[in-house]
Design an enzyme around this catalytic site. Structure first.
Site, PDB file in Angstrom:
ATOM      1  N   LYS A  41       0.815  -1.205   0.000  1.00  0.00           N
ATOM      2  CA  LYS A  41       0.000   0.000   0.000  1.00  0.00           C
ATOM      3  C   LYS A  41       0.855   1.264   0.000  1.00  0.00           C
ATOM      4  O   LYS A  41       0.384   2.343  -0.310  1.00  0.00           O
ATOM      5  CB  LYS A  41      -0.886   0.039   1.257  1.00  0.00           C
ATOM      6  CG  LYS A  41      -1.745  -1.166   1.445  1.00  0.00           C
ATOM      7  CD  LYS A  41      -2.428  -1.084   2.847  1.00  0.00           C
ATOM      8  CE  LYS A  41      -3.157  -2.372   3.142  1.00  0.00           C
ATOM      9  NZ  LYS A  41      -3.526  -2.452   4.555  1.00  0.00           N
ATOM     10  N   GLY A  42       2.097   1.116   0.415  1.00  0.00           N
ATOM     11  CA  GLY A  42       2.956   2.286   0.662  1.00  0.00           C
ATOM     12  C   GLY A  42       3.097   3.253  -0.499  1.00  0.00           C
ATOM     13  O   GLY A  42       3.266   4.456  -0.298  1.00  0.00           O
ATOM     14  N   GLU A  97       7.393   2.337  -6.423  1.00  0.00           N
ATOM     15  CA  GLU A  97       7.534   1.905  -5.028  1.00  0.00           C
ATOM     16  C   GLU A  97       7.769   3.102  -4.118  1.00  0.00           C
ATOM     17  O   GLU A  97       8.250   4.151  -4.568  1.00  0.00           O
ATOM     18  CB  GLU A  97       8.728   0.950  -4.903  1.00  0.00           C
ATOM     19  CG  GLU A  97       8.352  -0.495  -4.755  1.00  0.00           C
ATOM     20  CD  GLU A  97       7.645  -0.858  -3.447  1.00  0.00           C
ATOM     21  OE1 GLU A  97       7.102   0.041  -2.765  1.00  0.00           O
ATOM     22  OE2 GLU A  97       7.644  -2.048  -3.107  1.00  0.00           O
ATOM     23  N   ASP A  98       7.471   2.927  -2.856  1.00  0.00           N
ATOM     24  CA  ASP A  98       7.771   4.000  -1.909  1.00  0.00           C
ATOM     25  C   ASP A  98       9.198   3.898  -1.382  1.00  0.00           C
ATOM     26  O   ASP A  98       9.864   4.894  -1.198  1.00  0.00           O
ATOM     27  CB  ASP A  98       6.761   4.021  -0.743  1.00  0.00           C
ATOM     28  CG  ASP A  98       6.618   2.672  -0.073  1.00  0.00           C
ATOM     29  OD1 ASP A  98       6.951   1.652  -0.696  1.00  0.00           O
ATOM     30  OD2 ASP A  98       6.172   2.624   1.085  1.00  0.00           O
ATOM     31  N   ASP A 101      14.492  -1.071   0.594  1.00  0.00           N
ATOM     32  CA  ASP A 101      15.127  -1.250   1.893  1.00  0.00           C
ATOM     33  C   ASP A 101      16.153  -2.394   1.738  1.00  0.00           C
ATOM     34  O   ASP A 101      17.271  -2.171   1.282  1.00  0.00           O
ATOM     35  CB  ASP A 101      13.990  -1.582   2.874  1.00  0.00           C
ATOM     36  CG  ASP A 101      14.384  -1.459   4.319  1.00  0.00           C
ATOM     37  OD1 ASP A 101      15.584  -1.436   4.618  1.00  0.00           O
ATOM     38  OD2 ASP A 101      13.488  -1.402   5.181  1.00  0.00           O
ATOM     39  N   LYS A 129      17.140   3.249   0.853  1.00  0.00           N
ATOM     40  CA  LYS A 129      17.914   3.114   2.093  1.00  0.00           C
ATOM     41  C   LYS A 129      19.036   2.107   1.840  1.00  0.00           C
ATOM     42  O   LYS A 129      18.917   0.937   2.221  1.00  0.00           O
ATOM     43  CB  LYS A 129      16.988   2.516   3.159  1.00  0.00           C
ATOM     44  CG  LYS A 129      16.665   3.389   4.322  1.00  0.00           C
ATOM     45  CD  LYS A 129      16.073   2.475   5.384  1.00  0.00           C
ATOM     46  CE  LYS A 129      14.900   3.085   6.075  1.00  0.00           C
ATOM     47  NZ  LYS A 129      14.350   2.184   7.097  1.00  0.00           N
ATOM     48  N   PHE A 150      13.762   4.618  10.747  1.00  0.00           N
ATOM     49  CA  PHE A 150      12.430   4.067  10.488  1.00  0.00           C
ATOM     50  C   PHE A 150      11.512   5.225  10.123  1.00  0.00           C
ATOM     51  O   PHE A 150      11.236   6.093  10.955  1.00  0.00           O
ATOM     52  CB  PHE A 150      11.880   3.300  11.695  1.00  0.00           C
ATOM     53  CG  PHE A 150      10.688   2.488  11.307  1.00  0.00           C
ATOM     54  CD1 PHE A 150      10.855   1.207  10.791  1.00  0.00           C
ATOM     55  CD2 PHE A 150       9.410   3.011  11.391  1.00  0.00           C
ATOM     56  CE1 PHE A 150       9.754   0.467  10.371  1.00  0.00           C
ATOM     57  CE2 PHE A 150       8.314   2.284  10.973  1.00  0.00           C
ATOM     58  CZ  PHE A 150       8.486   1.002  10.461  1.00  0.00           C
ATOM     59  N   VAL A 151      11.058   5.252   8.863  1.00  0.00           N
ATOM     60  CA  VAL A 151      10.298   6.414   8.397  1.00  0.00           C
ATOM     61  C   VAL A 151       8.830   6.073   8.146  1.00  0.00           C
ATOM     62  O   VAL A 151       8.497   4.974   7.711  1.00  0.00           O
ATOM     63  CB  VAL A 151      10.914   7.050   7.130  1.00  0.00           C
ATOM     64  CG1 VAL A 151      12.184   7.808   7.469  1.00  0.00           C
ATOM     65  CG2 VAL A 151      11.197   6.014   6.050  1.00  0.00           C
ATOM     66  N   ASP A 157       3.956   3.343   6.590  1.00  0.00           N
ATOM     67  CA  ASP A 157       3.256   3.086   7.850  1.00  0.00           C
ATOM     68  C   ASP A 157       4.138   2.450   8.914  1.00  0.00           C
ATOM     69  O   ASP A 157       5.225   1.964   8.640  1.00  0.00           O
ATOM     70  CB  ASP A 157       2.104   2.104   7.615  1.00  0.00           C
ATOM     71  CG  ASP A 157       2.607   0.681   7.376  1.00  0.00           C
ATOM     72  OD1 ASP A 157       3.535   0.513   6.558  1.00  0.00           O
ATOM     73  OD2 ASP A 157       2.107  -0.256   8.028  1.00  0.00           O
ATOM     74  N   ARG A 163       0.171   6.625   7.608  1.00  0.00           N
ATOM     75  CA  ARG A 163       0.284   6.742   6.146  1.00  0.00           C
ATOM     76  C   ARG A 163      -0.198   8.089   5.640  1.00  0.00           C
ATOM     77  O   ARG A 163       0.211   8.563   4.585  1.00  0.00           O
ATOM     78  CB  ARG A 163      -0.541   5.650   5.453  1.00  0.00           C
ATOM     79  CG  ARG A 163      -0.040   4.228   5.646  1.00  0.00           C
ATOM     80  CD  ARG A 163      -0.737   3.296   4.661  1.00  0.00           C
ATOM     81  NE  ARG A 163      -0.620   1.892   5.009  1.00  0.00           N
ATOM     82  CZ  ARG A 163       0.403   1.106   4.669  1.00  0.00           C
ATOM     83  NH1 ARG A 163       1.403   1.603   3.990  1.00  0.00           N
ATOM     84  NH2 ARG A 163       0.422  -0.166   5.014  1.00  0.00           N
TER      85      ARG A 163
END
Ligand code: PRP
Length: 176
Positions: A41-42, A97-98, A101, A129, A150-151, A157, A163
């Site tokens: 969902k990001g 994508e958001d 990682d 990241k 951690f963002v 979220d 969000r």
């Protein structure tokens, strides 16, 4: 522990960078009709801003994959929860994508979508990241490279919360 949100990238900075990405992508896809594949969902907030910053006509579709469950630590397992509606054959596909990682999600997705015979396949991520990488992965377009915080916010979220925040924030006191 008490939760604290510190702004890492404010909404205006995000908006300016998304507009720049939009110009770059529009230039690269001139004369084509790319299909934006949003990863739920990001990426929803980023995709909805990015598509409005493009000057080429686009179609959109969504996939849902699961790598984390409700933990913030990557399990390395990628599962397709929702697949695309249409074939990718002959299409110019841009995965949206958001965040990259560990790289596990996009590494898997890129291979999976490449096997569906698109005309071209690229990846745009808002955030990268690199410190957390477990597999080599480089996006074709990237909004911001960030340190290992951690963002949350702008679609991202923690346990489905935050969000809706317009800024990208560092969440302290509740992570891991
Ligand atoms: C996040 C993000 C990517 C993935 C990146 O999704 O949207 O899909 O993790 O991590 P990786 O590079 O370590 O694989 P998440 O599983 O948190 O789901 P969400 O988008 O629904 O919040």
């Amino acid at each position: 522990m008490e939760r604290k949100l510190d702004v890492l990238i404010d909404a205006r900075t995000i908006s300016n960078r998304v507009a720049e990405l939009g110009r770059e992508i529009s230039r690269d896809y001139q004369g084509r009709h790319p299909l934006l594949v949003g990863v739920l969902k990001g990426a929803v907030v980023f995709l909805s801003d990015l598509m409005r910053s493009l000057t080429v006509p686009v179609e959109i579709d969504f996939m849902a994959v699961s790598s984390y469950g409700y933990s913030t630590t990557s399990s390395g397992v990628v599962r397709i929860l929702k697949d695309l509606e249409k074939s990718l054959e002959g299409k110019d596909v841009l995965i949206v994508e958001d965040i990259v990682d560990t790289g596990l999600t996009l590494n898997y997705l890129r291979e999976n979508l490449a096997s569906r015979k698109p005309n071209s396949l690229k990846v745009v991520t808002l955030l990268d990241k690199p410190e957390r990488r477990r597999v080599e992965f480089t996006a074709d377009y990237c909004g911001f490279v960030i340190p290992d915080y951690f963002v949350v916010g702008y679609g991202l979220d923690y346990n489905e919360k935050y969000r809706h925040l317009p800024d990208l924030c560092i969440l302290k006191g509740e992570e891991e």
